[in-house]
Design an enzyme around this catalytic site. Structure first.
Site, PDB file in Angstrom:
ATOM      1  N   THR A  99       1.082  -1.219   0.092  1.00  0.00           N
ATOM      2  CA  THR A  99       0.138   0.023  -0.086  1.00  0.00           C
ATOM      3  C   THR A  99       0.880   1.427  -0.085  1.00  0.00           C
ATOM      4  OG1 THR A  99      -2.006  -1.124   1.392  1.00  0.00           O
ATOM      5  CG2 THR A  99      -1.791   1.217   1.118  1.00  0.00           C
TER       6      THR A  99
ATOM      7  N   LYS B 260      -7.794   2.117  -3.280  1.00  0.00           N
ATOM      8  CA  LYS B 260      -7.716   1.720  -1.864  1.00  0.00           C
ATOM      9  C   LYS B 260      -7.703   2.939  -1.067  1.00  0.00           C
ATOM     10  CE  LYS B 260      -5.056  -0.787   1.415  1.00  0.00           C
ATOM     11  NZ  LYS B 260      -5.548  -1.645   2.005  1.00  0.00           N
TER      12      LYS B 260
ATOM     13  N   LYS C  14      -1.839   5.042   8.649  1.00  0.00           N
ATOM     14  CA  LYS C  14      -0.636   5.048   7.472  1.00  0.00           C
ATOM     15  C   LYS C  14      -1.518   5.244   6.424  1.00  0.00           C
ATOM     16  CE  LYS C  14       1.576   1.999   4.203  1.00  0.00           C
ATOM     17  NZ  LYS C  14       2.039   0.955   4.006  1.00  0.00           N
TER      18      LYS C  14
END
Ligand code: NAD
Length: 313
Positions: free
Chosen positions: A110, A185, A260
């Site tokens: 990611t 995402k 994050k």
């Protein structure tokens, strides 16, 4: 060529799987179990030992693994790690330099949308093919091969990668061109963060007003307040017995990971200039949560911070 004819007529790829951490090792094991020829590597020696013990082939370095592969999958913590590994550091050859021309690079870490686009550009300039393919579903999804993959890149590269992604996941969505898997995402996780905070605030407000948790759940889960943060990840124990609230907020999806991902969302907000005030506020709230009790707790544990920070009843 991505796939070779394997014994028994099945089609197998030679895969270098780099980054054998919480997610990478079970993903690599599932690829191997599906008949692909997987060679793993991690810069952390204990991760290499764990892979070897799990019966995976391991290489002496990432570049050794990549040089002999049709497909290179990376599952690292950050975009900087991906770009460094692609380019090489301190004059050493990177993955892109040693891979055979036309190797398919799939980055499942990611990372920020602009970092993913930079990684695509580097791979393309080196004569390779590339996809960004971040996942959701956590370690349990990685172990059970039920991950969701959000994929950015060309139609042709997506089609080539699909059989590999299907060996590691259940829902594979081609979101568009370079970087758009990461875009999907961050957008999804921004919705999730904002809705989890809203649900937690509503339960604490309900408590103060004398409303039973179950009563609020019964109303909101059948009304317009219905959402995953309520009906699957319910932040109070009771209404949804499988939610982390019933096991002292053990993750699930840790507050540190949510923090994050919201950092990446904020980077995208800055890049585009979108007036995403809720997203920015969620980032601030989870940054603070992750620096305190939330680092190792499920992100639904934010409800406890909301209670603590509320004025005395
Ligand atoms: P992790 O820290 O457990 O694993 C990452 C591994 O990459 C580490 O073992 C590290 O040593 C290795 N690594 C870093 N640079 C390397 C290099 N150049 N060559 C080889 N190995 C290298 O992290 P994780 O929990 O497995 O997460 C991986 C990625 O997946 C992250 O980007 C994370 O945000 C994302 N993600 C994690 C979860 C989760 O629940 N853990 C869920 C969805 C997405």
């Amino acid at each position: 060529m991505i796939f070779r004819q394997a014994e028994g007529g099945s089609r197998a790829a030679r895969v270098a799987f780099l980054g054998l951490g919480h997610m990478g090792l079970p993903m690599a094991k599932n690829l191997s179990a599906a008949g692909h020829d997987v060679v793993g590597f991690d810069v952390f020696p204990a991760a290499v030992d764990a892979a070897r013990e799990a019966g995976l082939g391991v290489a002496a370095s990432g570049t050794d693994a990549a040089a002999a592969a049709d497909v290179v999958i990376t599952m690292f913590q950050s975009g900087a790690q991906v770009i460094e590994a692609y380019r090489g550091v301190d004059g050493a050859a990177g993955l892109l330099a040693v891979a055979a021309p036309g190797t398919l690079f799939i980055d499942s870490s990611t990372i920020a949308v602009d970092e993913a686009r930079a990684a695509h550009a580097l791979a393309e300039a080196a004569g390779h093919r590339s996809l960004d393919a971040p996942v959701s579903g956590g370690v349990v999804g990685a172990e059970n091969a039920t991950l969701a993959f959000m994929v950015g890149g060309s139609d042709e590269d997506f089609a080539a990668a699909a059989p590999l992604l299907e060996a590691m996941g259940r829902r594979i969505v081609h979101c568009g061109g370079a970087g758009l898997g990461q875009a999907a995402k961050v957008c999804n996780n921004m919705i999730l963060a904002v809705s989890q905070i809203a649900v937690a605030e509503a339960f604490v407000l309900g408590e103060r007003l004398g409303l039973e948790h179950q009563a609020l759940f019964d109303v909101a889960s059948n009304a317009s307040g219905q959402c995953w943060a309520l009906t699957t990840n319910c932040p109070v124990p009771g209404p949804v017995p499988t939610s982390p609230a019933n096991r002292d907020y053990q993750p699930g999806f840790a507050g540190s990971l949510m923090s994050k991902d919201l950092g990446l969302a904020e980077q995208a907000i800055d890049l585009t200039g979108v007036d995403a005030r809720m997203g920015r506020l969620a980032r601030e709230i989870y940054l603070e949560f992750a620096a305190g009790p939330g680092a190792g707790q499920d992100f639904s544990g934010i409800i406890n911070t909301i209670r603590t920070d509320s004025a005395p009843a």
